[in-house]
Design a protein around this motif. Sequence first.
Motif, PDB file in Angstrom:
ATOM      1  N   ALA A 206       0.834  -1.202   0.000  1.00  0.00           N
ATOM      2  CA  ALA A 206       0.000   0.000   0.000  1.00  0.00           C
ATOM      3  C   ALA A 206       0.870   1.254   0.000  1.00  0.00           C
ATOM      4  O   ALA A 206       0.561   2.237  -0.690  1.00  0.00           O
ATOM      5  N   ARG A 207       1.950   1.233   0.737  1.00  0.00           N
ATOM      6  CA  ARG A 207       2.843   2.394   0.752  1.00  0.00           C
ATOM      7  C   ARG A 207       3.482   2.618  -0.620  1.00  0.00           C
ATOM      8  O   ARG A 207       3.626   3.765  -1.055  1.00  0.00           O
ATOM      9  N   ARG A 208       3.872   1.533  -1.277  1.00  0.00           N
ATOM     10  CA  ARG A 208       4.468   1.689  -2.605  1.00  0.00           C
ATOM     11  C   ARG A 208       3.452   2.214  -3.614  1.00  0.00           C
ATOM     12  O   ARG A 208       3.767   3.075  -4.447  1.00  0.00           O
ATOM     13  N   GLN A 209       2.214   1.722  -3.559  1.00  0.00           N
ATOM     14  CA  GLN A 209       1.205   2.153  -4.526  1.00  0.00           C
ATOM     15  C   GLN A 209       0.776   3.600  -4.295  1.00  0.00           C
ATOM     16  O   GLN A 209       0.448   4.304  -5.257  1.00  0.00           O
ATOM     17  N   CYS A 210       0.787   4.055  -3.040  1.00  0.00           N
ATOM     18  CA  CYS A 210       0.303   5.400  -2.734  1.00  0.00           C
ATOM     19  C   CYS A 210       1.417   6.435  -2.664  1.00  0.00           C
ATOM     20  O   CYS A 210       1.126   7.632  -2.526  1.00  0.00           O
ATOM     21  N   ALA A 211       2.647   6.009  -2.732  1.00  0.00           N
ATOM     22  CA  ALA A 211       3.769   6.937  -2.585  1.00  0.00           C
ATOM     23  C   ALA A 211       3.755   8.066  -3.607  1.00  0.00           C
ATOM     24  O   ALA A 211       4.056   9.221  -3.250  1.00  0.00           O
ATOM     25  N   PRO A 212       3.423   7.844  -4.896  1.00  0.00           N
ATOM     26  CA  PRO A 212       3.499   8.944  -5.873  1.00  0.00           C
ATOM     27  C   PRO A 212       2.585  10.132  -5.562  1.00  0.00           C
ATOM     28  O   PRO A 212       2.880  11.254  -5.985  1.00  0.00           O
ATOM     29  N   PHE A 213       1.468   9.914  -4.881  1.00  0.00           N
ATOM     30  CA  PHE A 213       0.527  11.010  -4.644  1.00  0.00           C
ATOM     31  C   PHE A 213       0.202  11.200  -3.170  1.00  0.00           C
ATOM     32  O   PHE A 213      -0.735  11.923  -2.833  1.00  0.00           O
ATOM     33  N   LEU A 214       0.961  10.600  -2.252  1.00  0.00           N
ATOM     34  CA  LEU A 214       0.631  10.656  -0.831  1.00  0.00           C
ATOM     35  C   LEU A 214       0.722  12.084  -0.295  1.00  0.00           C
ATOM     36  O   LEU A 214      -0.179  12.543   0.437  1.00  0.00           O
ATOM     37  N   GLU A 215       1.771  12.818  -0.629  1.00  0.00           N
ATOM     38  CA  GLU A 215       1.911  14.184  -0.141  1.00  0.00           C
ATOM     39  C   GLU A 215       0.832  15.096  -0.718  1.00  0.00           C
ATOM     40  O   GLU A 215       0.325  15.991  -0.039  1.00  0.00           O
ATOM     41  N   GLU A 216       0.481  14.867  -1.967  1.00  0.00           N
ATOM     42  CA  GLU A 216      -0.583  15.659  -2.572  1.00  0.00           C
ATOM     43  C   GLU A 216      -1.913  15.416  -1.870  1.00  0.00           C
ATOM     44  O   GLU A 216      -2.694  16.349  -1.634  1.00  0.00           O
ATOM     45  N   VAL A 217      -2.170  14.141  -1.517  1.00  0.00           N
ATOM     46  CA  VAL A 217      -3.400  13.821  -0.778  1.00  0.00           C
ATOM     47  C   VAL A 217      -3.383  14.487   0.586  1.00  0.00           C
ATOM     48  O   VAL A 217      -4.401  15.026   1.046  1.00  0.00           O
ATOM     49  N   ARG A 218      -2.223  14.486   1.254  1.00  0.00           N
ATOM     50  CA  ARG A 218      -2.131  15.099   2.578  1.00  0.00           C
ATOM     51  C   ARG A 218      -2.431  16.600   2.515  1.00  0.00           C
ATOM     52  O   ARG A 218      -3.175  17.140   3.349  1.00  0.00           O
ATOM     53  N   ARG A 219      -1.881  17.291   1.522  1.00  0.00           N
ATOM     54  CA  ARG A 219      -2.169  18.731   1.381  1.00  0.00           C
ATOM     55  C   ARG A 219      -3.631  18.972   1.062  1.00  0.00           C
ATOM     56  O   ARG A 219      -4.254  19.914   1.579  1.00  0.00           O
ATOM     57  N   TYR A 220      -4.202  18.115   0.202  1.00  0.00           N
ATOM     58  CA  TYR A 220      -5.611  18.280  -0.171  1.00  0.00           C
ATOM     59  C   TYR A 220      -6.522  18.080   1.040  1.00  0.00           C
ATOM     60  O   TYR A 220      -7.463  18.867   1.265  1.00  0.00           O
ATOM     61  N   MET A 221      -6.262  17.046   1.844  1.00  0.00           N
ATOM     62  CA  MET A 221      -7.089  16.786   3.023  1.00  0.00           C
ATOM     63  C   MET A 221      -6.947  17.903   4.051  1.00  0.00           C
ATOM     64  O   MET A 221      -7.914  18.265   4.727  1.00  0.00           O
ATOM     65  N   ASN A 222      -5.750  18.462   4.183  1.00  0.00           N
ATOM     66  CA  ASN A 222      -5.565  19.576   5.117  1.00  0.00           C
ATOM     67  C   ASN A 222      -6.367  20.796   4.675  1.00  0.00           C
ATOM     68  O   ASN A 222      -7.018  21.458   5.492  1.00  0.00           O
ATOM     69  N   ARG A 223      -6.327  21.114   3.372  1.00  0.00           N
ATOM     70  CA  ARG A 223      -7.110  22.246   2.874  1.00  0.00           C
ATOM     71  C   ARG A 223      -8.606  22.012   3.081  1.00  0.00           C
ATOM     72  O   ARG A 223      -9.344  22.924   3.486  1.00  0.00           O
ATOM     73  N   LEU A 224      -9.058  20.795   2.785  1.00  0.00           N
ATOM     74  CA  LEU A 224     -10.483  20.482   2.924  1.00  0.00           C
ATOM     75  C   LEU A 224     -10.914  20.553   4.383  1.00  0.00           C
ATOM     76  O   LEU A 224     -11.997  21.041   4.697  1.00  0.00           O
TER      77      LEU A 224
END
Length: 295
Positions: A206-224
């Motif tokens: 799961a970490r390998r599959q989500c690594a390319p966009f994990l930081e982008e998801v974190r920023r998006y969830m913080n903004r939301l």
Amino acid sequence: MIDSIRMSFANFVVPDTLLSLLVSTGLLIVAVLIARALVSRFIRRQVDSMELRRRWLVQTRNGFILLLMLGLALIWGEELRTLALSIVAIAVAFVVATKELIMCITGSILKAGAGSFSIGDRIQIREFRGDVIDQNLLATTILEVGPGKLTHQRTGRMAVIPNALFVSEPVINESFTHDYVLHVFTVPFKRDDDWRSAQQAIVESARRQCAPFLEEVRRYMNRLSVSRGLEPPSVDPRVTMQVPVAGEIHLIVRVPVKSGQRGFIEQAIMSEVFQNNDYLPRPQTNENTPTAPPS
């Protein structure tokens, strides 16, 4: 032409009851007008203050209008009651005949006011589950996703849901966060299986599959979370354990994914984890079994 009009007027007969009501109405109007004229004349002659005169004229005018309305209500009360009963009967029949349409319109107003979902969201109501492609005043159209509640591929079927369901049924919006979502799926094991190794393998995959966009998801969830006034959730992939019944272990996998790639990421993790290992029970060696002496 003229003869036919004359015959129509000749055959027109006003009932005695209606004639009596009309005469009473006429007398009431004349009496009110005469009384208002006399009172207004008296006020104009006897009241010297212009402001006080204007105030009394307005108040007396309103008083006579109220008196006229009360008098008309008393005169026409019985007929108005009969008319009201007829209107109520017609309204009840109309409501019964158009009950479903009224409920559909009410459901449309409810979902619009609550902001339950929008075009492109994946929703579930009763056994219907799919992506919303159209909505109007009476119905909502979805492209079915399934089969079941755990699959994320379209079946190719379209479902038209009457908006009346939104009045009495809860709606599950699986795309509440829109661009990125936290996807959850379950991997069941028996208690004797090597589920510990599987748990570690799922986390790493799961970490390998989500690594390319994990930081982008974190920023998006913080903004939301800031815009909605909520605590930002943890977006790191995680695997928790659940024991639904004796003899079984369920691994609950939660991963952040793009809204349209839930099924793809889930299948990628499952394929990678189970490609070379079935995680069957490990063979156990019996320590009490005597070993043969060396020759």
